[in-house]
Design an enzyme around this catalytic site. Structure first.
Site, PDB file in Angstrom:
ATOM      1  N   GLU A 255      34.750  66.613  73.840  1.00  0.00           N
ATOM      2  CA  GLU A 255      35.035  66.930  75.253  1.00  0.00           C
ATOM      3  C   GLU A 255      33.956  66.180  76.456  1.00  0.00           C
ATOM      4  O   GLU A 255      34.427  66.615  77.339  1.00  0.00           O
ATOM      5  CB  GLU A 255      34.828  68.826  75.034  1.00  0.00           C
ATOM      6  CG  GLU A 255      35.690  69.301  75.893  1.00  0.00           C
ATOM      7  CD  GLU A 255      35.747  70.944  76.047  1.00  0.00           C
ATOM      8  OE1 GLU A 255      36.813  71.636  75.197  1.00  0.00           O
ATOM      9  OE2 GLU A 255      34.770  71.712  75.845  1.00  0.00           O
TER      10      GLU A 255
ATOM     11  N   HIS B 277      34.936  61.698  47.274  1.00  0.00           N
ATOM     12  CA  HIS B 277      35.943  60.939  46.180  1.00  0.00           C
ATOM     13  C   HIS B 277      37.234  61.462  47.582  1.00  0.00           C
ATOM     14  O   HIS B 277      38.520  62.093  46.917  1.00  0.00           O
ATOM     15  CB  HIS B 277      35.528  62.841  45.216  1.00  0.00           C
ATOM     16  CG  HIS B 277      34.645  62.138  44.897  1.00  0.00           C
ATOM     17  ND1 HIS B 277      34.499  61.839  43.424  1.00  0.00           N
ATOM     18  CD2 HIS B 277      33.343  62.682  45.128  1.00  0.00           C
ATOM     19  CE1 HIS B 277      33.791  61.583  43.229  1.00  0.00           C
ATOM     20  NE2 HIS B 277      32.902  62.321  44.040  1.00  0.00           N
TER      21      HIS B 277
ATOM     22  N   LYS C  58      48.019  74.236  77.903  1.00  0.00           N
ATOM     23  CA  LYS C  58      48.497  75.452  78.448  1.00  0.00           C
ATOM     24  C   LYS C  58      49.059  75.269  79.290  1.00  0.00           C
ATOM     25  O   LYS C  58      50.231  76.403  79.047  1.00  0.00           O
ATOM     26  CB  LYS C  58      46.653  75.396  79.178  1.00  0.00           C
ATOM     27  CG  LYS C  58      45.369  75.681  78.270  1.00  0.00           C
ATOM     28  CD  LYS C  58      44.589  76.360  78.685  1.00  0.00           C
ATOM     29  CE  LYS C  58      43.112  75.860  78.137  1.00  0.00           C
ATOM     30  NZ  LYS C  58      41.789  76.439  79.181  1.00  0.00           N
TER      31      LYS C  58
HETATM   32  O1  PA5 Z   1      33.601  74.390  76.371  1.00  0.00           O
HETATM   33  C1  PA5 Z   1      34.722  74.157  77.019  1.00  0.00           C
HETATM   34  O2  PA5 Z   1      34.801  74.670  78.373  1.00  0.00           O
HETATM   35  C2  PA5 Z   1      35.827  75.086  76.316  1.00  0.00           C
HETATM   36  O3  PA5 Z   1      36.051  74.625  75.216  1.00  0.00           O
HETATM   37  C3  PA5 Z   1      35.195  76.292  76.501  1.00  0.00           C
HETATM   38  O4  PA5 Z   1      34.504  76.744  75.803  1.00  0.00           O
HETATM   39  C4  PA5 Z   1      36.800  77.163  75.425  1.00  0.00           C
HETATM   40  O5  PA5 Z   1      37.642  76.606  75.959  1.00  0.00           O
HETATM   41  C5  PA5 Z   1      36.467  78.413  75.892  1.00  0.00           C
HETATM   42  O6  PA5 Z   1      36.828  79.346  77.444  1.00  0.00           O
HETATM   43  P1  PA5 Z   1      36.125  80.443  77.832  1.00  0.00           P
HETATM   44  O7  PA5 Z   1      34.849  81.217  77.541  1.00  0.00           O
HETATM   45  O8  PA5 Z   1      36.676  80.400  79.516  1.00  0.00           O
HETATM   46  O9  PA5 Z   1      37.086  81.590  76.909  1.00  0.00           O
END
Ligand code: PA5
Length: 439
Positions: free
Chosen positions: A289, A310, A424
């Site tokens: 990310e 394996h 989303k």
């Molecule tokens: O690192 C990030 O920003 C994302 O992975 C969020 O943690 C994830 O989408 C969950 O978001 P939230 O904590 O707003 O529910």
């Protein structure tokens, strides 16, 4: 030494020392940008001083909540997704028995997870479990609006209120969310839930050392003081040292970028201890990310050895040369398990009998590293003296700091995640969410 370190001896044939040294000014510049907070994503650097800055009152409150809730819950449901759950799961699975669901010790509840999937069968099974066992819940979402945890929480909340009544249910729920806004924040205020705040300047994937990670980890019975101490000690190393010999995070960030520039587009994080598998999941989110954007970034991948030797071993040894390998190598086990002598030796493994399983595992690791290097895969090793809270705290901070530096060297904003929104929008339109028909 009780400190993690990075062993780069097997990289020699894949990159020259001169390539690494040539990158040092860029790496130091990235470090400076991170510490001075004047680069891209500077609004999300709250994690950098976190192990020092976290208020002792928060830690005390978490411990009080653990006492209160563990006396009445056999199961603790952690509802969250991505950065709101992976850090806790990484640490809990690294520390608890592999057989924890069947074999509980120490009077702490079993931590189970929800809000990380939309699988109907998963929730059917979870609800069956919650029908039978006493439980408490942490619902974790920074935005407070993420669909997966919202769906899970609606189901669990309804079940809890039916099982315990509204007031007792409210006393079993802890909400960890934004200080001021979001649906979860509003529900928690209206229902009077115990609340912890996720600081505005800490992104989800960097939040494991806030209540997001600390509450579930403490609920599972693990020592969050030692975890934080490990992170603090690693932070000192990362902040104070400007040379590769004394700063493993700078070295790791530099090696990754040199290998990437040399055409290695995939990093495989490998363990020889299956309990680290969720650590790899946390790491994949952290690096995927943070770096996978603007058409750039190393693809983070993970393997559990010797198991995956394996299945994926063939590709790693002989397939396309896309990758490099980072081995999390654990020096010492927590426990012993002996191989018995067998007079008849029908299986032919008496030659192993005088060796510990760890010695055998270490030889498998060395044999694998040598084979993969011979097959053209650069390998480095992160040496962990053992797996405990203190070492995991170091490892978390090491990876986070290196990630910030590495992202800046790559030239991206390591602290945003615009790409996460695309699915989303489609999902909301397909499901008919108001306001998304024309999106
Ligand atoms: O690192 C990030 O920003 C994302 O992975 C969020 O943690 C994830 O989408 C969950 O978001 P939230 O904590 O707003 O529910």
């Amino acid at each position: 030494m009780n400190t993690i370190s990075l062993d780069t001896q097997h990289l020699a044939r894949f990159m020259g020392d001169s390539q690494l040294e040539a990158l040092l000014p860029e790496v130091l510049n990235a470090k400076k940008t991170l510490l001075e907070g004047n680069g891209k994503g500077a609004d999300f650097l709250g994690w950098v001083p976190l192990p020092e800055d976290l208020s002792p009152q928060i830690v005390a409150d978490i411990k009080a909540d653990v006492q209160r809730l563990s006396s009445k819950a056999k199961v603790f449901v952690v509802i969250g997704i991505g950065g709101s759950y992976l850090g806790a799961r990484a640490v809990i699975e690294a520390l608890q028995s592999e057989f924890a669901p069947l074999h509980r010790e120490g009077g702490f509840p079993l931590v189970v997870y929800a809000g990380h999937t939309l699988s109907e069968d998963y929730y059917y099974e979870l609800m069956n479990l919650l029908e039978k066992e006493d439980y408490a819940v942490a619902v974790i979402s920074k935005s407070g609006t993420t669909t997966e945890p919202a769906v899970a929480f609606r189901m669990v909340k309804a079940h809890m209120e039916k099982k315990y009544g509204r007031s007792e249910a409210a006393s079993r729920i802890v909400a960890i969310t934004d200080a001021r806004k979001g649906a979860l924040h509003d529900i928690a205020v209206q229902e009077g839930y115990r609340m912890y705040v996720i600081p505005d300047n800490v992104g989800g994937r960097f939040s494991v050392l806030t209540p997001v990670g600390l509450l579930p980890i403490a609920m599972a019975g693990f020592d969050i003081d030692n975890l934080l101490q490990g992170a603090r000690d690693m932070r000192k190393l990362c902040v104070q040292n400007d040379d590769f010999d004394n700063n493993p995070a700078l070295l790791y960030a530099a090696v990754r970028n040199v290998l990437y520039r040399n055409g290695r587009k995939v990093e495989m994080l490998v363990n020889f201890e299956p309990r680290l598998r969720y650590f790899s999941e946390w790491w994949k989110q952290l690096y995927g990310e943070s770096e996978g954007k603007d058409g750039k970034g190393i693809l983070p991948h993970s393997l559990c050895f010797t198991t995956d030797l394996h299945s994926m071993g063939q590709y790693v040894q002989d397939g396309e040369r896309l990758m490099f390998e980072t081995v999390m190598s654990v020096a010492k086990p927590q426990h012993g398990a002996a191989i018995p002598w067998d007079e008849r030796n029908l299986d032919g493994i008496n030659y192993l009998q005088s060796k510990s399983l760890t010695e055998i595992n270490h030889n498998a690791e060395l044999g694998t590293i040598l084979a993969h290097c011979d097959g053209g895969v650069p390998v480095m090793r992160i040496e962990l003296p053992e797996i405990n809270e203190y070492i995991l705290g170091q490892l978390i901070y090491f990876f986070e700091f290196a990630c910030g530096v590495s992202g800046y060297v790559l030239g991206v904003n390591p602290f945003d995640q615009p790409g996460v929104e695309a699915y989303k929008k489609n999902m909301f339109r397909l499901l008919g969410k108001p306001g998304y028909a024309d999106k």
